[in-house]
Design a protein around this motif. Structure first.
Motif, short mmCIF file in Angstrom:
data_model
loop_
_atom_site.label_atom_id
_atom_site.label_comp_id
_atom_site.label_asym_id
_atom_site.label_seq_id
_atom_site.Cartn_x
_atom_site.Cartn_y
_atom_site.Cartn_z
N ILE A 217 0.83 -1.12 0.05
CA ILE A 217 -0.16 -0.02 -0.06
C ILE A 217 0.86 1.23 0.00
CG2 ILE A 217 -1.81 1.32 1.20
CD1 ILE A 217 -2.61 -1.45 2.59
N ILE A 218 0.79 1.91 -1.06
CA ILE A 218 1.55 3.23 -1.26
C ILE A 218 0.90 4.38 -0.87
CG2 ILE A 218 3.05 4.61 -2.65
CD1 ILE A 218 3.55 1.91 -4.28
N GLU A 219 1.17 5.24 0.03
CA GLU A 219 0.29 6.38 0.40
C GLU A 219 1.13 7.64 -0.20
OE1 GLU A 219 -0.23 9.19 4.34
OE2 GLU A 219 -0.39 7.02 4.62
N VAL A 220 0.09 8.39 -1.00
CA VAL A 220 0.77 9.57 -1.65
C VAL A 220 -0.15 11.03 -1.12
CG1 VAL A 220 1.18 8.16 -3.81
CG2 VAL A 220 -1.04 9.53 -3.52
N MET A 221 0.40 11.88 -1.74
CA MET A 221 -0.50 13.29 -1.16
C MET A 221 -1.58 13.41 -1.94
SD MET A 221 2.71 16.07 -0.30
CE MET A 221 3.71 15.88 1.10
N GLY A 222 -2.56 14.27 -1.29
CA GLY A 222 -3.79 14.53 -1.91
C GLY A 222 -4.82 14.44 -0.71
N MET B 225 -7.50 7.78 3.82
CA MET B 225 -6.97 7.31 4.89
C MET B 225 -5.78 7.11 5.14
SD MET B 225 -8.12 3.25 5.06
CE MET B 225 -10.09 3.82 4.89
N THR B 226 -4.86 6.91 6.04
CA THR B 226 -3.44 6.45 6.00
C THR B 226 -3.28 5.12 5.42
OG1 THR B 226 -3.28 5.57 8.45
CG2 THR B 226 -3.26 7.78 8.10
N ALA B 227 -2.28 4.97 4.90
CA ALA B 227 -1.64 3.42 4.42
C ALA B 227 -1.95 2.32 5.72
CB ALA B 227 -0.32 3.46 3.85
N ALA B 228 -1.43 2.96 6.88
CA ALA B 228 -1.49 2.21 8.05
C ALA B 228 -2.87 1.70 8.30
CB ALA B 228 -0.84 2.75 9.21
N GLU B 229 -3.66 2.55 8.38
CA GLU B 229 -5.13 2.31 8.78
C GLU B 229 -5.83 1.33 7.60
OE1 GLU B 229 -6.53 6.61 10.66
OE2 GLU B 229 -6.66 6.31 8.61
N ALA C 158 -4.00 -0.68 5.72
CA ALA C 158 -3.28 -2.09 5.92
C ALA C 158 -4.30 -2.88 7.27
CB ALA C 158 -2.09 -2.07 6.28
N GLU C 159 -4.45 -2.02 8.11
CA GLU C 159 -5.03 -2.79 9.44
C GLU C 159 -6.46 -3.24 8.88
OE1 GLU C 159 -6.51 -1.83 13.85
OE2 GLU C 159 -5.16 -0.16 12.91
N ILE C 160 -7.11 -2.63 8.23
CA ILE C 160 -8.66 -3.05 7.71
C ILE C 160 -8.33 -4.25 6.98
CG2 ILE C 160 -10.59 -2.47 6.28
CD1 ILE C 160 -10.08 0.63 7.41
N ILE C 161 -7.51 -4.15 5.91
CA ILE C 161 -7.46 -5.54 4.91
C ILE C 161 -7.08 -6.70 5.80
CG2 ILE C 161 -6.10 -6.43 3.18
CD1 ILE C 161 -6.10 -3.48 1.85
N ASN C 162 -6.13 -6.44 6.56
CA ASN C 162 -5.75 -7.63 7.63
C ASN C 162 -6.86 -8.10 8.48
OD1 ASN C 162 -4.24 -8.49 10.41
ND2 ASN C 162 -3.23 -9.19 8.53
N LYS C 163 -7.78 -7.32 9.00
CA LYS C 163 -8.71 -7.71 9.85
C LYS C 163 -9.83 -8.28 9.03
CE LYS C 163 -12.14 -5.69 13.04
NZ LYS C 163 -12.66 -4.72 13.81
N GLU C 164 -10.10 -7.87 8.02
CA GLU C 164 -11.28 -8.30 7.05
C GLU C 164 -11.04 -9.36 6.21
OE1 GLU C 164 -14.40 -7.20 7.20
OE2 GLU C 164 -13.77 -5.47 8.77
N ALA C 165 -9.87 -9.44 5.67
CA ALA C 165 -9.45 -10.64 4.86
C ALA C 165 -8.26 -11.37 5.38
CB ALA C 165 -9.22 -9.94 3.28
N GLY C 166 -7.52 -11.12 6.20
CA GLY C 166 -6.40 -12.11 6.91
C GLY C 166 -5.17 -11.77 5.82
N ILE C 167 -5.09 -10.79 5.13
CA ILE C 167 -3.99 -10.44 4.25
C ILE C 167 -3.20 -9.50 4.76
CG2 ILE C 167 -3.64 -9.66 1.91
CD1 ILE C 167 -6.26 -10.33 0.95
N GLU C 168 -1.79 -10.20 4.69
CA GLU C 168 -0.66 -9.29 5.40
C GLU C 168 -0.34 -8.44 4.20
OE1 GLU C 168 3.65 -9.63 7.74
OE2 GLU C 168 2.56 -11.41 6.65
N THR C 169 -0.13 -7.00 4.54
CA THR C 169 0.49 -6.11 3.54
C THR C 169 1.87 -5.47 4.12
OG1 THR C 169 -1.06 -4.38 4.43
CG2 THR C 169 -1.93 -5.71 2.60
N ARG C 170 2.24 -4.70 3.28
CA ARG C 170 3.47 -3.68 3.77
C ARG C 170 2.90 -2.28 3.10
NH1 ARG C 170 4.71 -7.23 6.17
NH2 ARG C 170 6.46 -8.59 6.31
N ILE C 171 3.50 -1.47 4.10
CA ILE C 171 3.21 -0.03 3.56
C ILE C 171 4.14 0.90 3.16
CG2 ILE C 171 1.14 -0.11 5.05
CD1 ILE C 171 2.41 1.67 6.95
#
Length: 319
Positions: free
Chosen positions: A165-170, A225-229, A231-244
Motif C-alpha cells: 500500500i503506497i500512500e501519496v499526497m492529496g 485514510m493513511t496506509a497504516a489504517e 493495512a489494518e482493515i485489510i488484515n482484519k477483514e481478509a487476513g491479508i498481510e500487507t506492507r506500507i
C-alpha cells in the motif's frame, strides 16, 4: 505599472523557481522594476522585500523548492494582517503583485485585490487541484517521483509476493493518486472523490491471488485514510498481510521536469503581461494546452473536478 513584486506561498512545488525566473526576466524585458517578497505573505507583512535583477534568478530554473522561500501566516488571515501587507506594498512603491501558489495563496491574493492591489495568480501545487486550469506547476514532477517509487516498490513486491500500500499526497484531490496509479499499473486506487469500498478492494485482492497473481499495488491518497489504517482493515477483514510505504515530502522536492519548467515559464511571463495591461484579480492557467487568463473568483466558485473517465479506465485495466 512601473514596479511589480512576486511571492511564493503555501506548500512548495517543483517549478516555482522557474516561474519566479520568468516573472523577473519578463518584467525587466518589459521595462518594469521587479521585487521579490521572501517568506510568502508573512514576509510581506514584515517587509522582507528586495529588488531582483537578471542575475538574481540565474541558475535557478533547474532547482526544486523556491528561492523566495515560503511560510504559513496566521496573521495574514486577519484583516489587520492584510492591511499591514497592503501598507508594505505601498511603502515599497509596488504597483502590482504576482502570487505563485495554491488555493490558500489565491485566497490571500483575492483579499489584496479588494484592498486595491492588482494581483495575478500563478497555480503551483503538486495536488493539481486549482479550478480553471488543467495543470498546475509541480504536478508533473511529483507525478514522476511517485511513479519512480511505484516501479521500485513493485520490484520488491514481486520478489516477496506481497501486497504493498503506497500512500501519496492529496488531502482533498485525487489527481496525483489517480495519474500515478494508472501510469504505474496499480491494482487499486483510492481517492477522496470516490467512496471507499472495502469489500470491493478485498474481492480484487482475493481474485488476483486465486488466478495466480504474485503481488498487488494499492495507491491511497492521504485524504482517504493513511496506509497504516488501510493495512489494518485489510488484515482484519481478509487476513491479508500487507506492507506500507508513505512517500511523504519526497513528492515535493527534486529538479522540476521539462514540462513543469516550460509551463512555469509560460505562466510567469503571462502573469507579467496581464499586470502590465492593468488587469487585476486574474488567475493564469491552461486549457487545451493554451495558456489562458480567467477571473480569480472563478477558482472558488466550484471545486476542481477529477477526470472520472480516467478513474473508470484505471479500474478496467487493473482487472
Amino acid at each position: 505599472m512601473k514596479k511589480i513584486a512576486v511571492l511564493t506561498s503555501g506548500g512548495d512545488a517543483p517549478g516555482m523557481n522557474a516561474a519566479v525566473r520568468a516573472v523577473v526576466r519578463k518584467a525587466i524585458y518589459e521595462g518594469l522594476e521587479v521585487a521579490g517578497v521572501y517568506n510568502g505573505y508573512q514576509g510581506l507583512i514584515e517587509g522582507k522585500i528586495e529588488r531582483l535583477e537578471l542575475g538574481s534568478v540565474g541558475d535557478i530554473i533547474q532547482r526544486g523548492g523556491t528561492m523566495l522561500r515560503s511560510a504559513r501566516s496566521a496573521e495574514f488571515r486577519t484583516p489587520e494582517g492584510q492591511k499591514k501587507a497592503m501598507q508594505q506594498l505601498k511603502n515599497n512603491g509596488i504597483d502590482g503583485l504576482v502570487v505563485i501558489g495554491g488555493d490558500g495563496s489565491f485566497r490571500g491574493a483575492l483579499e489584496l485585490t479588494k484592498l486595491g492591489c492588482p494581483c495575478v495568480c500563478v497555480p503551483a501545487t503538486i495536488d493539481n487541484d486549482i479550478n480553471g486550469t488543467e495543470f498546475t506547476i509541480g504536478f508533473d514532477t511529483a507525478l514522476n517521483t511517485v511513479i519512480d517509487a511505484i516501479d521500485k516498490i513493485r520490484d520488491t513486491a514481486t520478489s516477496h509476493e506481497r501486497t504493498f500500500i503506497i500512500e501519496v499526497m492529496g488531502r482533498d484531490a485525487g489527481d496525483l493518486a489517480l495519474w500515478a496509479g494508472l501510469a504505474g499499473g496499480a491494482e487499486t486506487i483510492l481517492i477522496p472523490e470516490e467512496k471507499i469500498e472495502i469489500p470491493t478492494i478485498i474481492d480484487r485482492l482475493v481474485s488476483g491471488t486465486d488466478r495466480g497473481k504474485k503481488h498487488s499495488i494499492i495507491i491511497v491518497a492521504e485524504g482517504v485514510m493513511t496506509a497504516a489504517e488501510l493495512a489494518e482493515i485489510i488484515n482484519k477483514e481478509a487476513g491479508i498481510e500487507t506492507r506500507i510505504s508513505v512517500l511523504g515530502h519526497i513528492q515535493r522536492g527534486g529538479s522540476p521536469s521539462a514540462r513543469d519548467r516550460v509551463i512555469a515559464s509560460q505562466y510567469g511571463a503571462k502573469a507579467v503581461e496581464v499586470l502590465k495591461e492593468g488587469k487585476s484579480g486574474v488567475a493564469i492557467g491552461m486549457k487545451n494546452y493554451d495558456v489562458i487568463e480567467y477571473n480569480l473568483k472563478d477558482v472558488f466558485e466550484q471545486s476542481d473536478e477529477l477526470d472520472m473517465k480516467m478513474y473508470k479506465l484505471s479500474k478496467e485495466l487493473s482487472i
